[in-house]
Design a protein around this motif. Structure first.
Motif, PDB file in Angstrom:
ATOM      1  N   SER A 163       0.818  -1.219   0.000  1.00  0.00           N
ATOM      2  CA  SER A 163       0.000   0.000   0.000  1.00  0.00           C
ATOM      3  C   SER A 163       0.850   1.266   0.000  1.00  0.00           C
ATOM      4  N   MET A 164       2.109   1.154   0.390  1.00  0.00           N
ATOM      5  CA  MET A 164       2.985   2.334   0.406  1.00  0.00           C
ATOM      6  C   MET A 164       3.712   2.546  -0.913  1.00  0.00           C
ATOM      7  N   LEU A 165       3.606   1.591  -1.845  1.00  0.00           N
ATOM      8  CA  LEU A 165       4.289   1.731  -3.128  1.00  0.00           C
ATOM      9  C   LEU A 165       3.565   2.737  -4.019  1.00  0.00           C
ATOM     10  N   GLY A 166       4.242   3.201  -5.038  1.00  0.00           N
ATOM     11  CA  GLY A 166       3.620   4.096  -6.009  1.00  0.00           C
ATOM     12  C   GLY A 166       3.876   5.553  -5.691  1.00  0.00           C
ATOM     13  N   GLY A 167       3.598   6.415  -6.688  1.00  0.00           N
ATOM     14  CA  GLY A 167       3.828   7.841  -6.504  1.00  0.00           C
ATOM     15  C   GLY A 167       5.313   8.133  -6.380  1.00  0.00           C
ATOM     16  N   LYS A 168       5.643   9.023  -5.479  1.00  0.00           N
ATOM     17  CA  LYS A 168       7.047   9.381  -5.256  1.00  0.00           C
ATOM     18  C   LYS A 168       7.638   8.665  -4.047  1.00  0.00           C
ATOM     19  N   SER A 169       6.964   7.628  -3.616  1.00  0.00           N
ATOM     20  CA  SER A 169       7.420   6.894  -2.438  1.00  0.00           C
ATOM     21  C   SER A 169       8.748   6.181  -2.710  1.00  0.00           C
ATOM     22  N   LYS A 170       9.566   6.098  -1.658  1.00  0.00           N
ATOM     23  CA  LYS A 170      10.840   5.379  -1.731  1.00  0.00           C
ATOM     24  C   LYS A 170      10.698   3.936  -1.230  1.00  0.00           C
ATOM     25  N   PHE A 174       0.160  -7.337  -4.612  1.00  0.00           N
ATOM     26  CA  PHE A 174       0.524  -6.328  -5.602  1.00  0.00           C
ATOM     27  C   PHE A 174      -0.442  -6.382  -6.790  1.00  0.00           C
ATOM     28  N   VAL A 175      -0.735  -7.604  -7.267  1.00  0.00           N
ATOM     29  CA  VAL A 175      -1.688  -7.764  -8.373  1.00  0.00           C
ATOM     30  C   VAL A 175      -3.077  -7.306  -7.957  1.00  0.00           C
ATOM     31  N   ARG A 176      -3.447  -7.585  -6.713  1.00  0.00           N
ATOM     32  CA  ARG A 176      -4.763  -7.157  -6.233  1.00  0.00           C
ATOM     33  C   ARG A 176      -4.873  -5.629  -6.233  1.00  0.00           C
ATOM     34  N   ARG A 177      -3.795  -4.949  -5.828  1.00  0.00           N
ATOM     35  CA  ARG A 177      -3.828  -3.484  -5.865  1.00  0.00           C
ATOM     36  C   ARG A 177      -3.882  -2.989  -7.307  1.00  0.00           C
ATOM     37  N   LEU A 178      -3.148  -3.607  -8.186  1.00  0.00           N
ATOM     38  CA  LEU A 178      -3.151  -3.204  -9.591  1.00  0.00           C
ATOM     39  C   LEU A 178      -4.546  -3.365 -10.190  1.00  0.00           C
ATOM     40  N   HIS A 179      -5.197  -4.454  -9.848  1.00  0.00           N
ATOM     41  CA  HIS A 179      -6.567  -4.677 -10.322  1.00  0.00           C
ATOM     42  C   HIS A 179      -7.503  -3.608  -9.776  1.00  0.00           C
ATOM     43  N   ARG A 180      -7.322  -3.254  -8.526  1.00  0.00           N
ATOM     44  CA  ARG A 180      -8.158  -2.222  -7.911  1.00  0.00           C
ATOM     45  C   ARG A 180      -8.002  -0.890  -8.625  1.00  0.00           C
ATOM     46  N   GLU A 181      -6.783  -0.562  -9.042  1.00  0.00           N
ATOM     47  CA  GLU A 181      -6.524   0.732  -9.672  1.00  0.00           C
ATOM     48  C   GLU A 181      -6.966   0.784 -11.129  1.00  0.00           C
ATOM     49  N   ARG A 182      -6.863  -0.318 -11.852  1.00  0.00           N
ATOM     50  CA  ARG A 182      -7.014  -0.255 -13.303  1.00  0.00           C
ATOM     51  C   ARG A 182      -8.239  -0.968 -13.851  1.00  0.00           C
ATOM     52  N   TYR A 183      -8.708  -2.004 -13.175  1.00  0.00           N
ATOM     53  CA  TYR A 183      -9.731  -2.853 -13.790  1.00  0.00           C
ATOM     54  C   TYR A 183     -11.025  -2.942 -12.988  1.00  0.00           C
ATOM     55  N   GLU A 184     -10.985  -2.604 -11.720  1.00  0.00           N
ATOM     56  CA  GLU A 184     -12.185  -2.711 -10.898  1.00  0.00           C
ATOM     57  C   GLU A 184     -13.217  -1.670 -11.318  1.00  0.00           C
ATOM     58  N   LYS A 185     -14.490  -2.084 -11.331  1.00  0.00           N
ATOM     59  CA  LYS A 185     -15.544  -1.137 -11.681  1.00  0.00           C
ATOM     60  C   LYS A 185     -15.622  -0.039 -10.626  1.00  0.00           C
TER      61      LYS A 185
END
Length: 1007
Positions: free
Chosen positions: A300-307, A346-357
């Motif tokens: 959950s902390m990945l993405g954006g400008k996070s280190k 990680f895949v679950r988060r990706l699905h939430r961002e891109r494919y979930e209705k």
């Protein structure tokens, strides 16, 4: 959706998508509306009449059945009202916990799909739940045995809180802090209690405008508490779980950068890994965090400008040596969980961002979504660790799961490296462990490898090479390698149409160079299938069991698993074959089964499964080729051997033909009709063989023939619904490799029993079942037959019931009221899945005719030949009652149909049921232990399937417990009595009067 709203009069929340594919789909809507209206009415009346304990419990159970069958096929308004209704029942003061558990299960089912109801649609109070949990989790009576809790009640309540907290009011956070903050003393055990409550109750999914009333009230305080204690206190895991949930629900709204180093350091220390050559342990206890929680927090902390990704890279570099195959220590289980959880979440988060209705839930801000570079970096960071772990003793399955997720995101980075490991392993026969590990992993990445034409077009070119190299893995001397090979071949076969497309190169002009090469390569498919068959035949020859030790009627565990793997793989291959390739395979199979004879315990069963697979895929071609041959061989053998009926041991040639015939009738019942005279003649000739194995195989032939004629089942399991044999100008099979099934266009083809098939089934029942019942009915003290013949005739009767059971109507009889209630305790019946066609015995009800014969026989046997346990067992058996590939979707629809069939009969308790229950109870106190065990098992199944039926036998149980003259074999041991009492008490909620038996009444039992 608009059409559904017009047809139903409301917008359904979420219907079962599989119901529209059932053969009776057009009748479902009207029926469901009537059923749901009745359920709502009875639920309301049960509360109005203050009969929650019996009527309310029963109709909540009917609501559960409704949702299993129809899904959430009701309006949003009804959905909200049902949730509020059940919530009030759950928190009702002094309600029995068994009822609380049942209502909570149903409430969880209604709350499970969060996207259906927003926070504006539903609000729930938290304090009643808190009081309920307090009374259960911290009961002062339970530890002293003064209060009996149902099993798993605490976990059910925790799950209920998890689903309810989304709908707590915005003021709930402050109220909870006011309630439990005074308990937060790190030096007192009350701190554990408070943090447990905070972990489960605190709402973390409030919308951004309400964050000031949510996590901002407590986050810094709780973080300081966690940061202040480094000695692994027991309450630490509660805070970690809470922070992980908070991070998941508020991605983009909390800056975790200042905390990253501490989080990763604390996580690494919690793994308790040794440091240096002297195994110095970093950490002061064996306590560790929940792996899923910490991985959820990090992802959950990945993405954006996070280190955070930099720290993930460092983490896996540190851990890589601990995954090495030589490092097999206590930490392997934790690290395996880590390896599987990271890619999955990680895949679950990706699905939430891109494919979930899109739904009412707070979306992740665009600035914090995972970019393509983030995905690539994550895959690259995990890749080295996975390819080290895959060769460890217990790591290949975990690595396969991880590789599946990674290859779905970046097949071009994962699959080529895996293939580099795969080819040397397949060419080297001296390292089977390495080969098995590679095969497990290649199976996991099969779909991404074949489907990702855009990112990894070279993947498809490896299919035929891998399949051909895998064939030596079908090795009878290496069971594990053989199973993994079957799994690999089955996986690729279910994804790839086995069609020779080589001629398409000369016909089509729209092919790319890559497609031309692939089409040319498919010319090898026929050779692969034939070599695969030869390998299977060699396996069967080597599996033939000439000398048997122990139980010869059962396969050992390895043989059973091999049988399942062989049958499923051969079915997968044949159903994907084009007609020319199927014909070549069928001819090769025909030559094998008609030209060889092996023993039928192992080798015969394996070969018969091949015939069953062929009949299932292409029934007409298979039946016409095989059935006349086997029937004529069996008849010829019987006609030329006059004493064969009386022989106790039959030769392998006869049994071989019989077992092949019994399996080849596993097919579309319509293709059996032209051969019905032959089949009926063979069935009647073989049912009364004296050889036990002979008449058991004849019974299987009878059962499977009846099932083929009377059941509803799908006929087509290919990965596409259309034919593979269309002209190349119209269809090119290579473009359907790894094609997912479309649930809206599945093209289901069902077998529905025709009147001709039912007439044939009735003819079988008249010619087979009728005479058997007449003979059994005539038995008495003056007219007896030997035990072997009785067992044989009971076997025939049982096979008739098992074969035609789906179309045998339940008898009509007077209902028996088991318990008083304010409302009728009826079960809704699914008439849409009921059919007018029925199987009868000369126009009479089959079940009723069997019961009329069996009940007197059982009474006679219990008096005169109670030690004939095999026949008693037979008698007792008669009383027992998305982006997926297309084949998986068809299987799921078939399961939905079976669920409907289970709910299609009227299951009201009648006088006949009561009589049968008394019969089973009589057998359950037999003097023979094996008979008692079998009867008790069936008795408890009856209690489970027919609520309150246990009340019928309570007087008998009490009498046996209190009568001083009860024989020991009827009383059995005190432990058995306690077990029986517990089963009675737990089968339904109302408590029977068995508790009136006093301790003094049990004193005569002795030890």
């Amino acid at each position: 959706m608009e059409n559904r709203q017009t047809n139903l009069g409301f917008a359904p929340q979420k219907e079962s998508v599989y119901n529209k594919l059932l053969p009776y789909a057009d009748k479902i809507d009207e029926e469901s509306l009537k059923i749901f209206a009745e359920i709502k009415e009875k639920l309301a009346l049960s509360v109005a009449l203050r009969d929650v304990k019996i009527s309310g419990s029963h109709w909540v159970g009917q609501l559960t059945r409704y949702i299993k069958l129809y899904g959430m096929k009701f309006s949003k308004e009804d959905h909200v009202l049902l949730i509020k209704y059940l919530f009030e029942l759950v928190v009702m003061p002094d309600l029995e916990l068994s009822l609380v558990q049942k209502f909570a299960h149903q409430l969880i089912l209604l709350l499970k799909k969060k996207f259906l109801l927003s926070r504006e649609d539903l609000k729930l109070p938290w304090k009643p739940l808190y009081k309920l949990v307090e009374s259960v989790a911290y009961s002062p009576y339970e530890n002293h045995g003064l209060q009996l809790f149902p099993p798993n009640v605490e976990s059910v309540l925790k799950s209920l809180i998890t689903h309810c907290r989304t709908y707590f009011t915005s003021e709930s956070t402050q109220e909870m802090l006011d309630e439990w903050r005074p308990l937060l003393c790190p030096f007192d055990v009350t701190n554990i209690k408070a943090l447990h409550y905070f972990e489960f109750f605190l709402p973390t999914s409030l919308p951004p405008p309400l964050h000031d009333k949510g996590f901002k009230l407590w986050f810094q305080e709780f973080w300081n508490m966690w940061d202040s204690y480094h000695n692994s206190p027991t309450w630490e895991s509660s805070l970690v779980n809470l922070f992980a949930r908070l991070a998941h629900d508020t991605i983009g709204y909390i800056d975790w950068s200042p905390y990253l180093l501490k989080i990763f350091n604390r996580f690494l220390r919690s793994l308790n890994l040794p440091v240096g050559t002297q195994s110095v342990q970093v950490g002061r206890s064996t306590h560790t965090y929940d792996i899923n929680s910490i991985v959820l927090w990090i992802v959950s902390m990945l993405g954006g400008k996070s280190k955070a990704q930099d720290h993930v890279d460092e983490l896996f570099k540190i851990l890589q040596t601990f995954y090495h195959p030589s490092n097999l220590r206590r930490w392997n289980i934790k690290l395996s969980g880590l390896l599987m959880s990271f890619p999955k979440l990680f895949v679950r988060r990706l699905h939430r961002e891109r494919y979930e209705k899109p739904s009412w839930e707070t979306p992740i801000p665009d600035s914090h979504k995972l970019s393509e570079d983030d995905i690539t970096r994550f895959v690259e960071s995990m890749k080295p660790v996975i390819f080290v772990s895959m060769f460890s003793r217990f790591g290949s399955q975990d690595s396969a799961v991880a590789l599946r997720h990674l290859s779905n995101m970046r097949p071009e980075l994962v699959v080529p490296v895996l293939l580099e490991h795969m080819y040397p392993a397949m060419e080297n026969l001296t390292e089977p462990h390495r080969l098995i590990a590679c095969m497990n992993c290649i199976v996991a990445v099969a779909r991404p490898m074949l489907r990702s034409v855009k990112w990894y077009p070279e993947g498809r070119s490896h299919v035929l090479g891998l399949l051909n190299l895998s064939l030596p893995g079908i090795d009878p001397n290496d069971f594990k390698k053989c199973l993994v090979t079957f799994q690999m071949i089955s996986t690729f076969a279910s994804l790839v149409p086995i069609v020779d497309c080589s001629d398409a190169v000369h016909v089509r002009d729209d092919l790319s160079e890559y497609e031309k090469e692939l089409c040319s390569a498919t010319a090898q498919f026929e050779e692969f299938v034939l070599v695969f068959l030869d390998r299977i035949f060699a396996l069967i020859e080597n599996s033939a069991q000439e000398h048997v030790h122990g139980n010869i009627t059962k396969l050992n565990p390895e043989q059973s698993m091999l049988e399942v793997g062989l049958a499923s793989t051969f079915t997968s291959v044949l159903q994907q074959c084009s007609n020319p390739i199927f014909e070549a395979a069928l001819n090769r199979l025909h030559v094998f089964v008609t030209g060889r004879v092996y023993e039928t315990r192992v080798g015969g069963r394996f070969a018969a499964n091949l015939c069953r697979a062929a009949a299932k895929v292409k029934p007409e071609a298979t039946i016409n080729k095989f059935l006349p041959h086997f029937c004529s061989n069996i008849k010829h053998h019987i006609e030329t051997h006059e004493d064969i009926i009386k022989e106790e041991h039959l030769d392998d040639s006869f049994l071989w033909n019989l077992i092949m015939l019994s399996q080849v009738v596993h097919c579309n019942g319509k293709v059996l009709l032209p051969h019905k005279d032959q089949l009926l003649e063979v069935i009647t000739m073989t049912l009364h063989l004296k050889c036990i194995q002979g008449y058991e195989l004849a019974g299987q032939l009878l059962r499977f023939t009846l099932r083929a004629l009377t059941l509803h089942y799908p006929l087509d399991y290919k990965n596409i619904s259309e034919s593979f044999d269309r002209p190349f100008e119209e269809y090119l099979a290579i473009r359907d490799w790894a094609k997912p099934g479309d649930i809206d266009d599945l093209g289901m083809v069902w077998h529905e029993p025709s009147s001709e098939e039912i007439n044939f089934a009735n003819e079988i029942m008249s010619n087979v079942l009728g005479p058997e019942l007449s003979v059994v009915k005539s038995l008495s003290d003056d007219n007896q037959i030997d035990r072997e013949e009785l067992l044989q005739r009971l076997t025939v009767i049982l096979e008739c019931l098992l074969g035609a059971g789906s179309l045998l109507p339940v008898w009509k009889d007077t209902s028996y009221k088991l318990i008083d209630s304010q409302l009728p305790l009826s079960r809704f019946k699914c008439f849409s899945s009921s059919y007018s066609l029925e199987v009868t015995l000369n126009g009479n009800n089959v079940r009723e005719a069997v019961i009329a014969v069996i009940r007197p026989l059982l009474s006679h046997m219990m008096k005169s030949c109670e030690d004939d346990t095999k026949s008693v067992f037979r008698l007792l058996s008669m009383r027992g009652k998305k982006q997926h590939i297309r084949a998986l979707l068809v299987d799921r629809v078939q399961l939905q149909h079976e669920l409907w069939m289970l709910n299609s009969n009227d299951e009201s308790f009648t006088e006949k049921h009561k009589s049968l229950l008394f019969d089973i109870f009589t057998v359950s106190i037999s003097r023979y232990g094996e008979v008692r065990k079998k009867a008790q098992s069936i008795l408890f199944q009856c209690f489970h399937n027919m609520p309150y039926s246990y009340r019928c036998i309570i007087p008998n149980v009490v009498h046996n417990l209190t009568d001083q003259n009860t024989p020991e074999h009827q009383f059995k041991t005190p432990e058995d009595c306690i077990k029986a009492s517990q089963a009675l008490l737990q089968s339904t909620v109302p408590k029977p009067s068995i508790s009136s038996v006093s301790a003094d009444d049990l004193n005569h039992t002795g030890d």
